[in-house]
Design a protein around this motif. Structure first.
Motif, PDB file in Angstrom:
ATOM      1  N   MET A 146       0.825  -1.202   0.000  1.00  0.00           N
ATOM      2  CA  MET A 146       0.000   0.000   0.000  1.00  0.00           C
ATOM      3  C   MET A 146       0.860   1.253   0.000  1.00  0.00           C
ATOM      4  O   MET A 146       0.531   2.258  -0.640  1.00  0.00           O
ATOM      5  CB  MET A 146      -0.934   0.009   1.203  1.00  0.00           C
ATOM      6  N   ALA A 147       1.993   1.198   0.712  1.00  0.00           N
ATOM      7  CA  ALA A 147       2.895   2.348   0.729  1.00  0.00           C
ATOM      8  C   ALA A 147       3.455   2.625  -0.665  1.00  0.00           C
ATOM      9  O   ALA A 147       3.620   3.783  -1.051  1.00  0.00           O
ATOM     10  CB  ALA A 147       4.030   2.109   1.722  1.00  0.00           C
ATOM     11  N   ILE A 148       3.743   1.575  -1.428  1.00  0.00           N
ATOM     12  CA  ILE A 148       4.239   1.759  -2.792  1.00  0.00           C
ATOM     13  C   ILE A 148       3.169   2.406  -3.663  1.00  0.00           C
ATOM     14  O   ILE A 148       3.457   3.250  -4.517  1.00  0.00           O
ATOM     15  CB  ILE A 148       4.713   0.411  -3.374  1.00  0.00           C
ATOM     16  N   ASP A 154     -11.415  -2.994  -9.116  1.00  0.00           N
ATOM     17  CA  ASP A 154     -12.399  -2.845  -8.047  1.00  0.00           C
ATOM     18  C   ASP A 154     -12.395  -4.003  -7.053  1.00  0.00           C
ATOM     19  O   ASP A 154     -12.997  -3.905  -5.985  1.00  0.00           O
ATOM     20  CB  ASP A 154     -13.800  -2.646  -8.624  1.00  0.00           C
ATOM     21  N   VAL A 155     -11.688  -5.085  -7.382  1.00  0.00           N
ATOM     22  CA  VAL A 155     -11.598  -6.222  -6.452  1.00  0.00           C
ATOM     23  C   VAL A 155     -10.443  -6.070  -5.463  1.00  0.00           C
ATOM     24  O   VAL A 155     -10.321  -6.857  -4.521  1.00  0.00           O
ATOM     25  CB  VAL A 155     -11.430  -7.549  -7.221  1.00  0.00           C
ATOM     26  N   ALA A 156      -9.586  -5.071  -5.671  1.00  0.00           N
ATOM     27  CA  ALA A 156      -8.400  -4.903  -4.824  1.00  0.00           C
ATOM     28  C   ALA A 156      -8.788  -4.457  -3.421  1.00  0.00           C
ATOM     29  O   ALA A 156      -9.755  -3.718  -3.221  1.00  0.00           O
ATOM     30  CB  ALA A 156      -7.447  -3.893  -5.453  1.00  0.00           C
ATOM     31  N   PHE A 164      -9.810  -2.332   3.508  1.00  0.00           N
ATOM     32  CA  PHE A 164     -10.854  -1.558   2.842  1.00  0.00           C
ATOM     33  C   PHE A 164     -10.708  -1.731   1.335  1.00  0.00           C
ATOM     34  O   PHE A 164      -9.644  -2.103   0.833  1.00  0.00           O
ATOM     35  CB  PHE A 164     -10.804  -0.084   3.245  1.00  0.00           C
ATOM     36  N   GLY A 165     -11.795  -1.476   0.633  1.00  0.00           N
ATOM     37  CA  GLY A 165     -11.839  -1.746  -0.793  1.00  0.00           C
ATOM     38  C   GLY A 165     -11.351  -0.604  -1.661  1.00  0.00           C
ATOM     39  O   GLY A 165     -11.043   0.494  -1.185  1.00  0.00           O
ATOM     40  N   ALA A 166     -11.311  -0.876  -2.960  1.00  0.00           N
ATOM     41  CA  ALA A 166     -10.786   0.099  -3.914  1.00  0.00           C
ATOM     42  C   ALA A 166     -11.651   1.353  -3.990  1.00  0.00           C
ATOM     43  O   ALA A 166     -11.131   2.461  -4.165  1.00  0.00           O
ATOM     44  CB  ALA A 166     -10.656  -0.545  -5.298  1.00  0.00           C
ATOM     45  N   GLU A 167     -12.970   1.196  -3.871  1.00  0.00           N
ATOM     46  CA  GLU A 167     -13.839   2.369  -3.923  1.00  0.00           C
ATOM     47  C   GLU A 167     -13.539   3.318  -2.769  1.00  0.00           C
ATOM     48  O   GLU A 167     -13.462   4.536  -2.947  1.00  0.00           O
ATOM     49  CB  GLU A 167     -15.310   1.939  -3.897  1.00  0.00           C
ATOM     50  N   GLU A 168     -13.350   2.772  -1.566  1.00  0.00           N
ATOM     51  CA  GLU A 168     -13.011   3.621  -0.427  1.00  0.00           C
ATOM     52  C   GLU A 168     -11.618   4.218  -0.599  1.00  0.00           C
ATOM     53  O   GLU A 168     -11.384   5.380  -0.235  1.00  0.00           O
ATOM     54  CB  GLU A 168     -13.088   2.851   0.880  1.00  0.00           C
ATOM     55  N   ALA A 175     -10.965   3.687  -8.909  1.00  0.00           N
ATOM     56  CA  ALA A 175     -11.220   2.247  -8.943  1.00  0.00           C
ATOM     57  C   ALA A 175     -12.019   1.946 -10.203  1.00  0.00           C
ATOM     58  O   ALA A 175     -12.986   2.647 -10.512  1.00  0.00           O
ATOM     59  CB  ALA A 175     -11.998   1.809  -7.702  1.00  0.00           C
ATOM     60  N   VAL A 176     -11.603   0.922 -10.939  1.00  0.00           N
ATOM     61  CA  VAL A 176     -12.277   0.585 -12.193  1.00  0.00           C
ATOM     62  C   VAL A 176     -12.574  -0.909 -12.212  1.00  0.00           C
ATOM     63  O   VAL A 176     -11.908  -1.690 -11.511  1.00  0.00           O
ATOM     64  CB  VAL A 176     -11.409   0.965 -13.417  1.00  0.00           C
TER      65      VAL A 176
END
Length: 255
Positions: free
Chosen positions: A109-111, A122-124, A164-168, A178-179
């Motif tokens: 996440m830092a990268i 969107d699944v990330a 938490f998800g990509a949308e957030e 997020a796509v």
């Protein structure tokens, strides 16, 4: 890591899918070396992505657990690897694009935060998971998270390590967007097409000024901005941009 180059884009693929692309200290040092060697005269962009279902699960805990170090020794190792990776990403004169194909956890996440652009499937999922193993955010996390998502959100993410998800992530401005998973490559390619048309050296100068001014007061920041702008005015990119504008044509930048 697998490194390929095509049409001005260097793609770095984290290729330890069985370990969810977790980073050993050697992996972190290799990525730092790759970013340090990226030349804006030769490249338009760098894409970071993962093989398999994860972007990166962060630091490889098995390899980290093998170290038997005193704090001073641990400092030297971290500073030379994950710390240097953060420095090289922030200093890199070529724009870095994170293609977040799957989970980005801890240093992963830092990268994403270190990258200049980030688009995620969107699944990330994301997590500043360091606290779950008794660590604080590293790889630039304590520096960048508050600046990207705000102080309170950064504390929540760092103190809880929640997923938490990509949308957030997009709402928090950790990523640009997020796509749908099937559309991720198309969105990345649209961005790369734009970056190919822009003067990479000028982008690098803008990045340098923005990052340097993050910790400066207004007067010092404006002075530094003026220094970099005066340097930009002496470049071939500026001359080409002005010439194209005056002749009502599209500019043809060489870098």
């Amino acid at each position: 890591m697998e490194i390929t180059e095509h049409d001005g884009v260097r793609t770095v693929t984290f290729d330890r899918p069985d370990a969810l692309n977790a980073f050993t200290t050697e992996n972190a040092a290799d990525l730092a070396d790759t970013l340090a060697a990226s030349d804006p005269v030769e490249l338009d962009a760098i894409v970071l992505t993962g093989e398999g279902r994860a972007f990166s699960a962060g630091g490889d805990l098995e390899s980290i657990a093998a170290f038997e170090e005193m704090p001073a020794e641990a400092y030297e190792r971290i500073d030379d690897t994950f710390g240097r990776l953060a420095e090289e990403a922030l200093d890199c004169r070529v724009p870095i694009v994170a293609r977040v194909n799957g989970d980005a956890i801890g240093a992963g996440m830092a990268i994403v935060a270190l990258s200049d652009f980030a688009y995620a499937a969107d699944v990330a999922r994301f997590s500043a998971a360091f606290v779950r193993v008794g660590l604080i955010p590293d790889t630039g996390g304590t520096f960048l998270l508050p600046r990207l998502v705000g102080l309170r959100a950064a504390k929540e993410l760092a103190f809880t390590g929640r997923f938490f998800g990509a949308e957030e992530a997009a709402e928090l401005e950790l990523i640009n967007g997020a796509v749908p998973e099937a559309e991720l490559d198309e969105r990345i390619e649209e961005l790369l097409d734009v970056l190919r048309e822009r003067p990479t050296r000028t982008i690098g100068m803008a990045k340098r000024a923005i990052h340097a001014n993050l910790g400066r007061g207004l007067e010092e920041a404006l002075d530094y901005e003026n220094v970099i702008q005066s340097q930009a005015m002496g470049t071939d990119e500026h001359q080409e941009g002005v010439s194209a504008f005056l002749k009502e044509r599209e500019p043809e930048f060489q870098s």
